[in-house]
Enzyme design. Structure first.
Site, mmCIF file in Angstrom:
data_model
loop_
_atom_site.group_PDB
_atom_site.id
_atom_site.type_symbol
_atom_site.label_atom_id
_atom_site.label_comp_id
_atom_site.label_asym_id
_atom_site.label_seq_id
_atom_site.Cartn_x
_atom_site.Cartn_y
_atom_site.Cartn_z
ATOM 1 N N ASP A 16 0.878 -1.159 0.000
ATOM 2 C CA ASP A 16 0.000 0.000 0.000
ATOM 3 C C ASP A 16 0.921 1.216 0.000
ATOM 4 O O ASP A 16 2.092 1.116 0.375
ATOM 5 C CB ASP A 16 -0.890 -0.030 1.242
ATOM 6 C CG ASP A 16 -1.806 1.170 1.335
ATOM 7 O OD1 ASP A 16 -2.426 1.535 0.310
ATOM 8 O OD2 ASP A 16 -1.890 1.757 2.424
ATOM 9 N N ASP A 18 0.089 5.083 0.995
ATOM 10 C CA ASP A 18 -0.057 5.987 2.137
ATOM 11 C C ASP A 18 -0.158 5.198 3.430
ATOM 12 O O ASP A 18 -1.058 4.373 3.603
ATOM 13 C CB ASP A 18 -1.279 6.883 1.950
ATOM 14 C CG ASP A 18 -1.194 7.731 0.681
ATOM 15 O OD1 ASP A 18 -0.079 8.139 0.314
ATOM 16 O OD2 ASP A 18 -2.248 7.972 0.069
#
Length: 176
Positions: A16, A18
């Site tokens: 992922d 952020d």
């Protein structure tokens, strides 16, 4: 980087963005607002050196919400790639989902976008585009939706709750 046409399957590290690669300050879209998570660049380089694919799979509803443009996001990803290259590291591909059920931009409004985590679409697309050894692959995310997307794509998910990404993966016994 383009997917190789005839290569042996390799394990993939799905990340992922952020909250895993960079500090999550909410809708990060400019290099000036971007800060690497401690250990993130070292993790990307270590997996590159070990022969793994490294993919970013990131929900980017800020595009659909009209907070920033797709071009802004690509410019940020280009800067990330340049910064990683200085460390001898690379992201093999960035996958993103600008769709959201409440997107302000009608073309990006969808009740249940197949690529938006917790749906597994981005991971499945990466595995269709690249020769991935699914059984040996895993994802690192910072939300339960990341873990659900990983499970639905048939890969292990590791929930990262902040700190140093390299130290986290080392403690999990997952650093190559």
């Amino acid at each position: 980087m383009s997917p190789p046409s005839a290569a042996q399957p390799r394990p993939a590290l799905f990340l992922d963005r952020d909250g895993v690669l960079n500090l999550d300050r909410g809708y990060v879209s400019r290099w000036e607002d971007f800060t690497w998570v401690a250990g993130a660049r070292a993790v990307v380089r270590a997996f590159n050196q070990a022969g793994w694919w490294v993919f970013v799979v990131t929900n980017q509803s800020g595009i659909g919400r009209g907070y920033y443009t797709e071009a802004d996001m690509h410019a940020l990803h280009d800067r990330m790639a340049e910064d990683l290259a200085q460390d001898g590291a690379r992201i093999d591909a960035f996958y993103f989902c600008p769709h959201h059920p409440e997107a302000a931009i009608e073309a990006l409004r969808h009740p249940d976008p197949p690529d938006r985590k917790p749906n597994p679409g981005m991971l499945l697309r990466a595995m269709a585009d690249w020769p991935v050894d699914r059984a040996a692959s895993f994802m690192v995310g910072d939300k339960t939706g990341d873990m659900e997307a990983a499970a639905r794509a048939g890969v292990e998910g590791l929930l990262f709750e902040g700190g140093d990404l390299r130290a986290f993966l080392k403690a999990q016994g997952r650093l190559p």
